[in-house]
Design a protein around this motif. Sequence first.
Motif, mmCIF file in Angstrom:
data_model
loop_
_atom_site.group_PDB
_atom_site.id
_atom_site.type_symbol
_atom_site.label_atom_id
_atom_site.label_comp_id
_atom_site.label_asym_id
_atom_site.label_seq_id
_atom_site.Cartn_x
_atom_site.Cartn_y
_atom_site.Cartn_z
ATOM 1 N N LEU A 183 0.755 -1.124 -0.035
ATOM 2 C CA LEU A 183 -0.038 -0.109 0.069
ATOM 3 C C LEU A 183 0.817 1.247 0.083
ATOM 4 N N ASP A 184 2.025 1.086 0.543
ATOM 5 C CA ASP A 184 2.921 2.357 0.643
ATOM 6 C C ASP A 184 3.059 2.711 -0.894
ATOM 7 N N TYR A 185 3.611 1.697 -1.767
ATOM 8 C CA TYR A 185 4.033 1.822 -3.060
ATOM 9 C C TYR A 185 2.906 2.463 -3.776
ATOM 10 N N ILE A 186 1.815 1.862 -3.463
ATOM 11 C CA ILE A 186 0.473 2.217 -4.242
ATOM 12 C C ILE A 186 0.070 3.915 -3.967
ATOM 13 N N LEU A 187 0.120 4.080 -2.551
ATOM 14 C CA LEU A 187 -0.637 5.260 -2.194
ATOM 15 C C LEU A 187 0.565 6.433 -2.251
ATOM 16 N N ILE A 188 1.821 6.170 -1.695
ATOM 17 C CA ILE A 188 2.960 7.299 -1.809
ATOM 18 C C ILE A 188 3.420 7.473 -3.313
ATOM 19 N N TYR A 189 4.056 6.359 -3.813
ATOM 20 C CA TYR A 189 4.743 6.548 -5.039
ATOM 21 C C TYR A 189 3.705 6.689 -6.567
ATOM 22 N N VAL A 190 2.797 5.762 -6.358
ATOM 23 C CA VAL A 190 1.915 5.901 -7.556
ATOM 24 C C VAL A 190 1.009 6.897 -7.616
ATOM 25 N N PHE A 191 0.109 7.235 -6.310
ATOM 26 C CA PHE A 191 -0.593 8.113 -6.365
ATOM 27 C C PHE A 191 -0.148 9.495 -5.633
ATOM 28 N N ASP A 192 0.984 9.537 -5.240
ATOM 29 C CA ASP A 192 1.515 10.750 -4.744
ATOM 30 C C ASP A 192 0.841 11.472 -3.722
ATOM 31 N N MET A 193 0.324 10.393 -2.554
ATOM 32 C CA MET A 193 -0.410 10.970 -1.415
ATOM 33 C C MET A 193 0.188 11.307 -0.398
ATOM 34 N N GLY A 194 1.583 11.460 -0.467
ATOM 35 C CA GLY A 194 2.486 11.862 0.688
ATOM 36 C C GLY A 194 2.375 11.556 1.879
ATOM 37 N N MET A 195 2.198 12.059 2.951
ATOM 38 C CA MET A 195 2.396 11.568 4.404
ATOM 39 C C MET A 195 0.746 11.003 4.438
ATOM 40 N N ALA A 196 -0.420 11.219 3.886
ATOM 41 C CA ALA A 196 -1.546 10.846 4.065
ATOM 42 C C ALA A 196 -1.454 9.253 3.378
ATOM 43 N N GLY A 197 -1.062 9.145 2.307
ATOM 44 C CA GLY A 197 -0.635 7.641 1.847
ATOM 45 C C GLY A 197 0.179 7.042 2.792
ATOM 46 N N ALA A 198 0.939 7.477 3.330
ATOM 47 C CA ALA A 198 1.751 6.642 4.315
ATOM 48 C C ALA A 198 0.935 6.267 5.575
ATOM 49 N N ALA A 199 -0.012 7.084 6.071
ATOM 50 C CA ALA A 199 -0.911 6.829 7.276
ATOM 51 C C ALA A 199 -1.804 5.955 6.696
ATOM 52 N N TRP A 200 -2.691 6.224 5.628
ATOM 53 C CA TRP A 200 -3.675 5.225 5.411
ATOM 54 C C TRP A 200 -3.134 3.886 4.939
ATOM 55 N N ALA A 201 -1.903 3.482 4.546
ATOM 56 C CA ALA A 201 -1.208 2.490 4.072
ATOM 57 C C ALA A 201 -1.421 1.526 5.553
#
Length: 448
Positions: A183-201
């Motif tokens: 999920l880190d890869y998808i949300l941070i790297y692919v969707f560029d969600m930043g800190m929110a992506g790391a937290a949701w992962a």
Amino acid sequence: MALQNRSASLGTEPISNLLVKQSVPASIGILVMSLNILVDTIFVGNWIGSIAIAAINVVLPVSFFIAALGMAIGIGGSSIISRALGANNKEKALKTFGNQITLTLLITILMTVVGLYFVNDLIPAFGGKGDIFEPAKIYYKIVLYGVPILALSMMGNNVLRAEGKPKIAMIAMIIPSVGNLFLDYILIYVFDMGMAGAAWASTASYVLSFLFIFWFFLSDRSELRISFSHFGLNMAILKEMTALGFVTLARQAVVSVTYLLMNNILFSLGGEASVTMYGIIGRMLMFALFPVLGVTQGFLPIAGYNYGAYKFPRVRESINKAIKYAGLLALVIFALIMIFPEAIVSVFTTDAVILKETPWAMRWVFAAIPIIAIQLIGSAYFQAIGKATPALLLTLTRQGFFFIPLILILPNFFGELGVWISFPIADVLSTIVTGFFLNREIKKTLIT
């Protein structure tokens, strides 16, 4: 098959075999979880920036403390369950498990609500100042939503070990770790969600772990088939469980206080860069010690079961072999850290200041790691046999009685160096104290 027959191997198999069977799955589970935290930090550092490492480091004490409530209830109740299995008391084991679930839900939901309400006060208090505040706030609020689920997972994981299911417990730890990295890869790297992506992962990964554990306890593979009557709180069980679980909770509370002090002291000495250094070193402490912590986790149900069955020679043997195995593993870790600190730090960041300053600090932090097995196994032993007071005092020895006073005093004389040398000094002093009390307890109670 009867409950006692399915768990009797804890009292009959050779101790060395049991330690391997219990410790290897626990070590693998801790390794994967630690690797998850490590790689998560690498992703965040490289894809978001080094300031994000400091932001997550600020949030960890709060979320860890609430999650530790579940772990405390899990370990406290599991000590009762292990001894109940050894004494062939099925009903007490089932009632304890039901009470663990009820208590975990009540406390962690309340703590999550309080934690969200005081978000703007807690983050600066834990060192989230300057440029760190905003990314820390984003991460904190999202992660806290999943903390009750994480607490239930941590509680259930310890019950799995008490039931004699170390492999299932290992899988329960691996699932969220692998899920978080994906999920880190998808949300941070692919969707560029930043800190929110790391937290949701992270939050979504907690849910995956919970669903797996929930499925297991509903299946025929679990011996602890509880009914609604077991969820009603029993004061005698709660008293024993909270007394033993308080050991774990107090340890995590001290860890949270340590993070608070360290983040603030390091920020005052070196700003965001020093907080980032501590973030990297803290992740390495979690990651590198996985085999030692695995042996400690594997040791707990073995010692608890055999103590409950009055098989004291087996308890003594489990103590000696657990310290031996954990000590050898700690020595290997020490050698690797001393030889390769620069290479390790370079994985996390390309920041020149961090690359230059972190390796020497890391060497100091790990300087006394070879002797840490005595402290860990010694304090775990008292918890396993249900002696809450000495377990609590010995658990708090390293960070509460020694480390916190040292980091408050030594930086006044040695600056930032005073912070890092506090680690090995605290390790040596706490090991001496724990070794003394463990040896005295063995001679006093573990008689043939």
